[in-house]
Design an enzyme around this catalytic site. Structure first.
Site, PDB file in Angstrom:
ATOM      1  N   GLU A   1     -15.987  17.452   4.648  1.00 20.37           N
ATOM      2  CA  GLU A   1     -15.705  18.013   5.970  1.00 20.37           C
ATOM      3  C   GLU A   1     -14.212  17.964   6.303  1.00 20.37           C
ATOM      4  O   GLU A   1     -13.679  18.879   6.933  1.00 20.37           O
ATOM      5  CB  GLU A   1     -16.519  17.286   7.043  1.00 20.37           C
ATOM      6  CG  GLU A   1     -18.025  17.272   6.810  1.00 20.37           C
ATOM      7  CD  GLU A   1     -18.614  18.655   6.579  1.00 20.37           C
ATOM      8  OE1 GLU A   1     -18.061  19.643   7.098  1.00 20.37           O
ATOM      9  OE2 GLU A   1     -19.630  18.749   5.869  1.00 20.37           O
TER      10      GLU A   1
ATOM     11  N   TYR B   1     -21.999  26.343  -2.797  1.00 22.51           N
ATOM     12  CA  TYR B   1     -21.427  24.998  -2.854  1.00 22.51           C
ATOM     13  C   TYR B   1     -21.196  24.539  -4.292  1.00 22.51           C
ATOM     14  O   TYR B   1     -20.072  24.274  -4.706  1.00 22.51           O
ATOM     15  CB  TYR B   1     -22.352  24.005  -2.141  1.00 22.51           C
ATOM     16  CG  TYR B   1     -22.417  24.160  -0.647  1.00 22.51           C
ATOM     17  CD1 TYR B   1     -21.648  23.361   0.193  1.00 22.51           C
ATOM     18  CD2 TYR B   1     -23.250  25.107  -0.059  1.00 22.51           C
ATOM     19  CE1 TYR B   1     -21.715  23.493   1.569  1.00 22.51           C
ATOM     20  CE2 TYR B   1     -23.324  25.249   1.320  1.00 22.51           C
ATOM     21  CZ  TYR B   1     -22.548  24.434   2.128  1.00 22.51           C
ATOM     22  OH  TYR B   1     -22.610  24.575   3.487  1.00 22.51           O
TER      23      TYR B   1
END
Length: 992
Positions: A417, A505
């Site tokens: 993040e 991802y």
């Protein structure tokens, strides 16, 4: 957004099991909302009745006596508001997924007022009102304005302008709004104007609106109810990515339409309000009943897309620290803060920011970072600039997290993040088709960060375990998708949500890693620095990234490529699947072909004609060789030849940095097998992993014989790396094999073969568990692999495993503070029940009833299905369909019993007598799932007919056709498995 189920986005089994139910519930909710929305929208705002909850605090624009912000005026008349679907309107720009380019948003003044009060009995929904003033620049004359809006009621709409700076006399005009209507299917609000907007002019759209906030629905605004300090409390938070901002406020909800935001949140005085930027000020506002609300304003954000707008309203505490002059706060339940649960995350967050700032030579641009831990956030996390939102299970340490991978998980997710603050927030993809530019690179840099702070981490092995193995097992040429898609191929918003998957991802991260490996890390980082600096606060496409890599390549002459970076990387990002690279060591010939699930002999049936430009780093006899390129279907490399008479061996794909599998001719595999038996340590750990995983995958899909893969396991008595054992066991002791082994002669042979080799590695880890389990805390690979090791050892009947299961279960049952080590808890609970009596089963049932955490309840529910007593299992299934609907909501008990060793024999009979109750309890789809489970042993047409008749009475006519097709597929798969098992059994007989 946090990654999916590996390396970051850790999806629990709870979420997986509930996904189908949640999707169905969501569709029903959306349908109901659509109907409500259509009805409400057709009523002129002046005639709207007060909705529940709004009487006490009406929409600010509709309150005559309430002051408006400076410069704000009320409309002289309300435009009509209607809603349409695609069938009830003429064709136009509202039929397209992308907004027309007529308006460019510059700035939002956004005010939101959710009606959340503490100490209430919270209903499933809350109301909120809001208003937004959007400053836009007009690029083409138009009498029509389109912006995104979903599930919002428009209370008023005005257009002011051209604004003063554009009008020579300093006055501000007004453009009449004749009509407001909604293209609901494409999620647009359309304003029909009484006059045109002029190109080059700046205008302000003034919109007032209202909507609903749902409990725990992670889309737009949502609220959660939780317990803290012994009290029930509620908080509100947001999730705008990818396309949910439009359900919170009307906006230009596309990633390239960046703007600045001034956010104002109106909330109960006892709550704290958080947003992307620091608090600017506070004041008091009273509703029509005179009740006080706090108005919190926030500083102006940098240019950013709507999907990064974030807010939270909570009664939380925080811990904080300063990193390079900027405040970092982690917010969580007050109990969690008091217990120190957030301390680990706080201590690593600042250093991660500093590492990435130094790596990219770009400072984090915001003055603060808040990170909030929500009671539930779908086991995910979100990278909003300045206000990161986490599921608390991914951010907070608990007292019993002593022998878990929790610290590593928190580190990975935080790194991911925080990586987004550069990849995604600072530089944003132009459109969602290139979402891998942020998710793939954030996933890749997780490992750079973790390796920097933990140099002893086995970076290559961890990348393989967390990222590469998962995606290679799912990716193939005909069914999977490319990483980068054409923007024009998107026609529905739902297609955007589907992009957040394993390919974005994991494949994205793998391709970034491959790029870094053939360039070298210095060139790789130099190119990224240039890319990030050039596109800061702006947007980029994949080709923009390739241009910056090409610039770096062109500025030096040491690294030479066979084609442009774009040509090389497009061959990987624009087509699905990956190649199998096959080396014939006798001739030095390398060829490539697409990888297919279940390769067919007649390859003319296959339609995947493209090739890849493949970088091949390789080793010979353990020594790294020069990079070569396979830029066509086949090529000869004489330096890769080996003779049958010598002891040379070759492995392609150094450190598994290339995104492909490697096959060899018969001599090549033989050489590797000989080396493993002679001196396995001469082959690095990552390549022992690779050889095992490639061989079993290739054999399963008909590229090589199963015997070739099995030959590679002969050396395993000398293998002391648990992660290599993990690769062996997940490939060899599969669910299908466990389910079917008792039907064949294989089990005693496999037991004898594996236990002879497994004893050494078992002794190491069983001793550690008994004497000092805490020592495993820093052994991440062991924490990943232990469950499979214990599960296999107990399944094979290793007496020490069974005895250890009894001991650990008994100690825990007698004193629950004697925690079973987390990596093996599921196995120990299962065998504690399997080896126990009704007393142990009842104990687990009582434990289940006392637990509130979903993950724990699922673990216990699965363990209870491990009983070998048919009477207990029947009781379990009876309880599941007759108990309160709040019991076993997380788990379909009938399915888990049917999948168990003894339960498979009794679940069918139970269904015969109770199928109606099962269908009502778990839904008709459950019957189809049960058919798949029970059908695992089907191998003849007669068995298919029997199962069809069995399920025929339970299913509708249209479902019976689907069932027949599924049963045929199951039969064919079972026949393949049966043939494979027969060959494995024959091999075991020769080698035991």
């Amino acid at each position: 957004m946090g990654p999916p189920s590996s390396s970051g986005f850790y999806v629990s089994r709870a979420v997986a099991l509930l996904l189908a139910g949640l999707a169905a519930a969501l569709l029903l909710a959306l349908a109901a909302l659509a109907a409500l929305y259509g009805r409400c929208a057709r009523v002129p705002p002046s005639e709207l009745p007060h909705r529940a909850g709004l009487d006490a605090a009406p929409s600010p624009p509709a309150t005559p006596g309430e002051p408006l912000p400076p410069g704000r005026t009320r409309p002289t008349r309300e435009p009509a508001v209607t809603a349409t679907t695609g069938h009830g309107r003429p064709p136009g720009p509202w039929d397209q997924l992308r907004l027309p380019p007529w308006l460019v948003p510059l700035h939002y003044e956004l005010e939101l007022w959710p009606r959340l009060r503490p100490h209430e009995s919270w209903a499933p929904t809350l109301t909120f009102t809001g208003r937004v003033n959007i400053t836009v620049r007009c690029t083409a004359a138009t009498r029509r304005l389109l912006l995104h809006s979903l599930f919002l009621d428009c209370e008023s709409a005005e257009v002011r302008g051209p604004l003063a700076s554009d009008a020579g006399d300093g006055t501000v005009g007004r453009v009449p709004v004749d009509d407001v209507w909604f293209a609901f299917d494409m999620q647009y609000m359309v304003l029909e104007l009484g006059g045109p907007l002029q190109p080059g002019g700046r205008y302000e759209l003034q919109l007032s609106f209202s909507g609903l906030v749902y409990q725990d629905l992670r889309e737009g605004l949502f609220f959660s109810v939780y317990t803290d300090q012994g009290e029930r409390r509620a908080l509100l938070a947001s999730q705008m990515e990818p396309t949910f901002a439009r359900s919170v406020f009307p906006c230009f909800d596309e990633p390239a339409l960046k703007a600045t935001f001034n956010v104002t949140i109106i909330h109960d005085p006892s709550y704290v309000a958080l947003s992307n930027m620091p608090k600017l000020g506070q004041s008091v506002r009273r509703d029509r009943n005179g009740s006080a609300w706090t108005v919190t304003t926030f500083s102006t954000t940098p240019h950013m897309p709507t999907y990064l707008v974030a807010l939270a309203i909570c009664d939380y505490a925080y811990v904080d620290r300063t990193e390079r002059g900027k405040e970092i706060r982690i917010w969580a339940r007050k109990d969690s803060i008091k217990n120190g649960n957030a301390d680990f995350a706080l201590n690593i967050t600042g250093p991660i920011f500093s590492f990435l700032e130094d790596l990219f030579n770009i400072s984090y641009p915001l003055p603060k970072t808040d990170i909030i831990a929500l009671p539930t956030f779908d086991n995910s996390a979100m990278e909003n600039w300045g206000l990161l939102i986490f599921d608390e299970s991914l951010l907070l340490m608990q007292a019993n997290d002593q022998v878990t991978d929790k610290k590593a998980v928190i580190s990975f997710i935080l790194s991911h993040e925080i990586g987004h603050q550069w990849f995604g927030n600072l530089v944003t993809m132009n459109w969602w088709n290139d979402v891998w530019l942020k998710e793939g690179f954030a996933s890749y840099f997780e490992f750079g960060v973790i390796n920097y702070f933990n140099p002893k981490f086995s970076r290559n092995e961890i990348f393989f375990s967390n990222i590469l193995r998962n995606v290679l097992s799912e990716d193939h040429a005909l069914v999977s998708r490319a990483v980068s898609l054409k923007a024009e191929n998107f026609t529905e918003t739902s297609e955007i949500n589907e992009l957040f998957d394993l390919f974005t991802y994991n494949k994205g991260a793998s391709l970034a890693r491959m790029l870094s490996s053939f360039l070298n890390e210095n060139l790789f980082i130099s190119a990224l620095k240039s890319y990030l600096k050039t596109y800061s606060y702006s947007n980029a496409e994949q080709d923009d990234l390739w241009r910056h890599f090409q610039m770096v390549i062109d500025d030096q002459n040491k690294t030479l490529l066979p084609a442009t970076v774009k040509s090389i990387m497009d061959s990987w990002t624009h087509q699905s699947g990956f190649p199998v690279v096959t080396l014939n060591v006798s001739t030095g010939t390398i060829k490539q072909e697409p990888f297919y699930l279940g390769k067919v002999k007649n390859e003319t049936l296959l339609t995947h004609n493209d090739t890849w430009i493949v970088p091949i780093l390789w080793i010979k006899n353990g020594i790294t060789q020069s990079l070569v390129w396979l830029d066509k279907s086949s090529k000869i490399f004489p330096e890769m030849q080996v003779l049958a008479s010598d002891h040379d061996w070759v492995i392609l794909n150094l450190n598994m940095t290339g995104y492909y599998r490697v096959n060899y001719d018969q001599l090549g595999w033989k050489k590797l097998n000989q080396q493993l038996e002679k001196d396995p340590k001469a082959i690095p750990v990552i390549h022992r992993l690779q050889v095992i995983d490639d061989a079993f995958s290739l054999s399963k899909n008909n590229y090589i014989e199963i015997e070739t893969a099995l030959d590679l396991t002969k050396y395993l008595a000398e293998e002391d790396e648990i992660i290599v054992w993990y690769a062996v066991l997940v490939n060899l002791v599969t669910k299908d094999l466990v389910f079917d082994a008792n039907s064949y002669d294989m089990y005693p042979l496999l037991k004898k073969y594996l236990l002879k080799r497994l004893t050494s590695i078992w002794n190491v880890y069983s001793t550690t568990i008994r004497e000092n389990a805490a020592a495993l805390q820093d052994d991440y690979l062991a924490l990943v692999a232990l469950e499979k090791l214990f599960e296999t050892a107990c399944w094979l009947g290793l007496e020490d495993c069974l005895q250890l299961s009894r001991e650990l279960f008994k100690n825990w049952a007698n004193q629950p503070e004697n925690e079973i080590p987390s990596p093996i808890k599921s196995v120990i609970l299962c065998y504690g029940i399997a080896l126990g009596s009704e007393e142990e089963w009842d104990f687990l049932l009582n434990m289940y009833a006392s637990k509130t955490k979903e993950e724990e309840r699922i673990q216990l529910a699965y363990a209870m299905s491990c009983s070998k007593d048919p009477r207990i299992l029947n009781r379990y299934m009876e309880y599941a369909i007759t108990a309160s609907p709040f019991a076993f909501n997380e788990t379909n008990v009938i399915e888990v019993v049917a999948a168990s060793e003894v339960g498979r024999y009794i679940a069918k009979d139970f269904l015969v007598n109770n199928w109606q109750a099962v269908s009502e309890r778990y839904g008709i789809q459950s019957l189809v799932t049960l058919m798949n489970i029970i059908g695992r042993t089907v191998s003849t047409d007669l068995q298919i007919t029997e199962l069809q008749q069995f399920f025929g009475n339970m299913l509708e006519e249209h479902q019976r056709l689907t069932v027949h097709a599924k049963l045929q597929t199951i039969k064919n798969k079972n026949l393949e498995n049966k043939m494979r098992s027969a060959r494995m059994t024959a091999w075991l007989r020769r080698n035991v």
